[in-house]
Design a protein around this motif. Structure first.
Motif, mmCIF file in Angstrom:
data_model
loop_
_atom_site.group_PDB
_atom_site.id
_atom_site.type_symbol
_atom_site.label_atom_id
_atom_site.label_comp_id
_atom_site.label_asym_id
_atom_site.label_seq_id
_atom_site.Cartn_x
_atom_site.Cartn_y
_atom_site.Cartn_z
ATOM 1 N N LYS A 79 0.818 -1.136 0.333
ATOM 2 C CA LYS A 79 0.099 0.008 -0.715
ATOM 3 C C LYS A 79 0.617 0.782 0.148
ATOM 4 O O LYS A 79 1.671 1.471 1.372
ATOM 5 C CB LYS A 79 -0.714 0.145 1.121
ATOM 6 N N LEU A 80 0.459 2.315 -1.081
ATOM 7 C CA LEU A 80 1.498 3.085 -1.069
ATOM 8 C C LEU A 80 0.760 4.142 -1.288
ATOM 9 O O LEU A 80 -0.771 4.844 -2.227
ATOM 10 C CB LEU A 80 2.305 3.302 -2.191
ATOM 11 N N ILE A 81 0.366 4.959 0.427
ATOM 12 C CA ILE A 81 -1.122 5.936 0.264
ATOM 13 C C ILE A 81 -0.089 7.414 0.464
ATOM 14 O O ILE A 81 0.803 7.594 0.841
ATOM 15 C CB ILE A 81 -1.513 5.630 1.753
ATOM 16 N N GLY A 82 -1.189 8.334 -0.414
ATOM 17 C CA GLY A 82 -0.767 9.407 0.008
ATOM 18 C C GLY A 82 0.445 10.267 -0.111
ATOM 19 O O GLY A 82 1.358 10.816 0.677
ATOM 20 N N ALA A 83 1.309 10.079 -1.591
ATOM 21 C CA ALA A 83 2.441 10.214 -1.727
ATOM 22 C C ALA A 83 2.747 11.572 -1.962
ATOM 23 O O ALA A 83 1.948 12.675 -2.044
ATOM 24 C CB ALA A 83 2.848 9.232 -3.025
ATOM 25 N N ILE A 119 3.788 -6.110 -10.297
ATOM 26 C CA ILE A 119 3.320 -5.347 -9.477
ATOM 27 C C ILE A 119 2.518 -6.585 -9.204
ATOM 28 O O ILE A 119 0.985 -5.782 -10.191
ATOM 29 C CB ILE A 119 2.601 -4.136 -9.975
ATOM 30 N N ILE A 120 1.425 -7.237 -7.860
ATOM 31 C CA ILE A 120 0.343 -7.828 -7.739
ATOM 32 C C ILE A 120 -0.520 -7.376 -6.701
ATOM 33 O O ILE A 120 0.247 -6.783 -5.769
ATOM 34 C CB ILE A 120 0.780 -9.301 -7.217
ATOM 35 N N ASP A 121 -1.824 -7.427 -6.632
ATOM 36 C CA ASP A 121 -2.355 -6.823 -5.654
ATOM 37 C C ASP A 121 -2.165 -5.841 -4.592
ATOM 38 O O ASP A 121 -1.872 -6.058 -3.290
ATOM 39 C CB ASP A 121 -2.268 -8.084 -4.796
ATOM 40 N N CYS A 122 -1.392 -4.272 -5.313
ATOM 41 C CA CYS A 122 -1.302 -2.757 -4.341
ATOM 42 C C CYS A 122 -2.290 -2.266 -4.458
ATOM 43 O O CYS A 122 -2.945 -1.986 -5.375
ATOM 44 C CB CYS A 122 -0.158 -2.928 -5.225
ATOM 45 N N LEU A 123 -2.048 -1.477 -3.473
ATOM 46 C CA LEU A 123 -3.066 0.160 -3.239
ATOM 47 C C LEU A 123 -2.120 1.107 -3.454
ATOM 48 O O LEU A 123 -1.334 1.075 -3.562
ATOM 49 C CB LEU A 123 -3.422 0.034 -2.408
ATOM 50 N N PHE A 124 -2.642 2.482 -4.829
ATOM 51 C CA PHE A 124 -2.072 3.873 -4.842
ATOM 52 C C PHE A 124 -2.715 4.866 -4.718
ATOM 53 O O PHE A 124 -3.296 4.737 -5.321
ATOM 54 C CB PHE A 124 -0.985 3.548 -6.319
ATOM 55 N N ASP A 125 -3.308 5.395 -3.653
ATOM 56 C CA ASP A 125 -4.578 5.840 -3.239
ATOM 57 C C ASP A 125 -3.901 7.627 -2.451
ATOM 58 O O ASP A 125 -3.512 7.343 -2.289
ATOM 59 C CB ASP A 125 -4.741 4.883 -2.123
ATOM 60 N N GLY A 126 -4.344 8.647 -2.663
ATOM 61 C CA GLY A 126 -4.488 10.109 -2.783
ATOM 62 C C GLY A 126 -2.677 10.547 -2.716
ATOM 63 O O GLY A 126 -2.237 11.282 -2.443
ATOM 64 N N SER A 127 -1.707 10.680 -4.234
ATOM 65 C CA SER A 127 -0.928 10.647 -5.036
ATOM 66 C C SER A 127 -0.923 12.234 -5.315
ATOM 67 O O SER A 127 -1.886 12.343 -5.633
ATOM 68 C CB SER A 127 0.416 10.213 -5.668
ATOM 69 N N GLY A 128 -0.035 12.703 -5.106
ATOM 70 C CA GLY A 128 0.129 14.139 -5.287
ATOM 71 C C GLY A 128 -0.322 14.050 -6.308
ATOM 72 O O GLY A 128 -0.159 15.781 -7.157
ATOM 73 N N ASN A 129 0.894 13.314 -7.371
ATOM 74 C CA ASN A 129 0.588 13.323 -8.972
ATOM 75 C C ASN A 129 0.287 12.132 -9.132
ATOM 76 O O ASN A 129 -0.764 11.557 -9.227
ATOM 77 C CB ASN A 129 2.343 13.699 -9.079
ATOM 78 N N LYS A 171 -6.222 4.860 -7.521
ATOM 79 C CA LYS A 171 -7.430 5.291 -6.755
ATOM 80 C C LYS A 171 -7.024 6.671 -6.473
ATOM 81 O O LYS A 171 -5.687 6.490 -5.634
ATOM 82 C CB LYS A 171 -8.150 4.703 -6.165
ATOM 83 N N ASN A 172 -7.501 8.088 -6.741
ATOM 84 C CA ASN A 172 -7.684 9.739 -6.630
ATOM 85 C C ASN A 172 -6.499 9.698 -6.254
ATOM 86 O O ASN A 172 -5.946 10.794 -4.907
ATOM 87 C CB ASN A 172 -8.333 9.263 -4.115
ATOM 88 N N ASN A 173 -5.803 9.510 -7.061
ATOM 89 C CA ASN A 173 -4.280 10.698 -7.638
ATOM 90 C C ASN A 173 -4.796 11.863 -8.436
ATOM 91 O O ASN A 173 -5.785 11.879 -9.126
ATOM 92 C CB ASN A 173 -3.153 9.207 -8.385
ATOM 93 N N SER A 174 -3.904 12.840 -8.270
ATOM 94 C CA SER A 174 -4.037 13.811 -8.975
ATOM 95 C C SER A 174 -3.776 14.087 -10.356
ATOM 96 O O SER A 174 -4.229 15.690 -10.847
ATOM 97 C CB SER A 174 -3.418 15.101 -7.887
ATOM 98 N N ASP A 175 -2.908 13.106 -10.476
ATOM 99 C CA ASP A 175 -2.566 13.431 -12.186
ATOM 100 C C ASP A 175 -3.111 12.301 -12.791
ATOM 101 O O ASP A 175 -4.764 11.628 -12.952
ATOM 102 C CB ASP A 175 -1.187 13.475 -12.323
ATOM 103 N N LYS A 176 -2.104 10.778 -12.440
ATOM 104 C CA LYS A 176 -2.698 10.072 -13.247
ATOM 105 C C LYS A 176 -2.327 8.699 -12.594
ATOM 106 O O LYS A 176 -1.504 8.747 -12.015
ATOM 107 C CB LYS A 176 -1.494 9.802 -14.728
#
Length: 267
Positions: A133-137, A151-161, A179-184
């Motif tokens: 889980k990578l949250i709020g980068a 990359i398997i079964d990972c979460l990328f949530d709320g990045s600034g980019n 989800k909810n990433n500010s760019d792509k």
């Protein structure tokens, strides 16, 4: 509990035991040039955290060079770091993996990075990320340059980019969520080949973008509530062509715009 300050290099194999707290002072950097085995448990994760609550960010945890081949991070939590830069070296991620093969990062949580571009940066080598889980980068969550990754079964949530930013790499992403990433959600650039299966790309400015001779093959993905789901274009004239996207058996729902490609690109 282990406390570190300054710039520390380990050139022998290192084992970090379950439940260890690695306390890092302002700007502290740990560089592992031999194998690192940081293996926690569900009950006793290994934590890389600031030494004090009030301090500025610590620097980076770095796997560096061929000697670190086969390193593993399991049940590790990492927060409060940034990166490191000086005249002769730069680590642009809280976790930086440079020229290392056979790295496994499993059941780890990354949060609350600061200052530099990336939460995790991989350049050269190959890495497997599983159930992370990578949250709020601060900006990009995972930046991969000229490397191979699964990359398997990972979460990328709320990045600034971007959730995942790719350049010149061969990447497989399976059953993950951006989800909810500010760019792509996923940026596929500069000659990258992406194979994407069963991913959920939700609530991003752009779901997935392919550019500059990159090819993205997408199967059984879902694109929901993005401003733009798919984008393909030529950004850098040096690459000659734009981006290609092939999408099959996928769901598009409640996006403002589903797909757009420029004259040099194809979807």
């Amino acid at each position: 509990v282990k406390t570190f300050s300054g710039y520390t290099v380990f050139d022998v194999p290192i084992v970090i035991n379950p439940g260890t707290k690695v306390l890092l002072g302002e700007g502290a950097v740990l560089v592992f040039k031999d194998t690192l085995q940081a293996v926690g448990t569900r009950e006793l994760p290994i934590r890389f955290i600031p030494a004090t609550k009030e301090q500025p960010p610590w620097g980076a945890v770095v796997l560096m060079g061929k000697g670190a081949r086969g390193s593993s991070l399991y049940r590790c939590d990492m927060s409060g770091g940034s990166g490191y830069k000086e005249n002769i070296r730069e680590y642009s991620g809280m976790l930086s993996i440079h020229n290392v093969t056979g790295v496994q990062v499993t059941d780890c949580v990354f949060m609350d990075n600061h200052t530099v571009d990336d939460m995790i940066h991989v350049v050269y080598g190959d890495v497997v990320f599983n159930r992370c889980k990578l949250i709020g980068a601060h900006l990009d969550a995972l930046d991969i340059d000229m490397a191979d990754a699964l990359i398997i079964d990972c979460l990328f949530d709320g990045s600034g980019n971007d959730g995942v930013d790719l350049m010149g790499s061969n990447i497989r992403i399976i059953h993950s969520t951006m989800k909810n990433n500010s760019d792509k959600g996923i940026s596929v650039g500069e000659g990258t080949n992406l194979f994407s299966v069963q991913n959920s790309i939700i609530g991003n400015l752009i779901g997935l973008e392919s550019k500059d001779q990159s090819v993205a093959l997408l199967f059984n993905n879902e694109f929901i509530d993005n401003k733009k789901s798919l984008s393909a274009y030529k950004k850098n004239w040096q690459y000659g062509d734009g981006g290609d996207i092939l999408v099959s058996k996928s769901l598009f729902m409640e996006n403002d715009e589903d797909a757009i490609a420029d004259k040099d690109s194809h979807i």
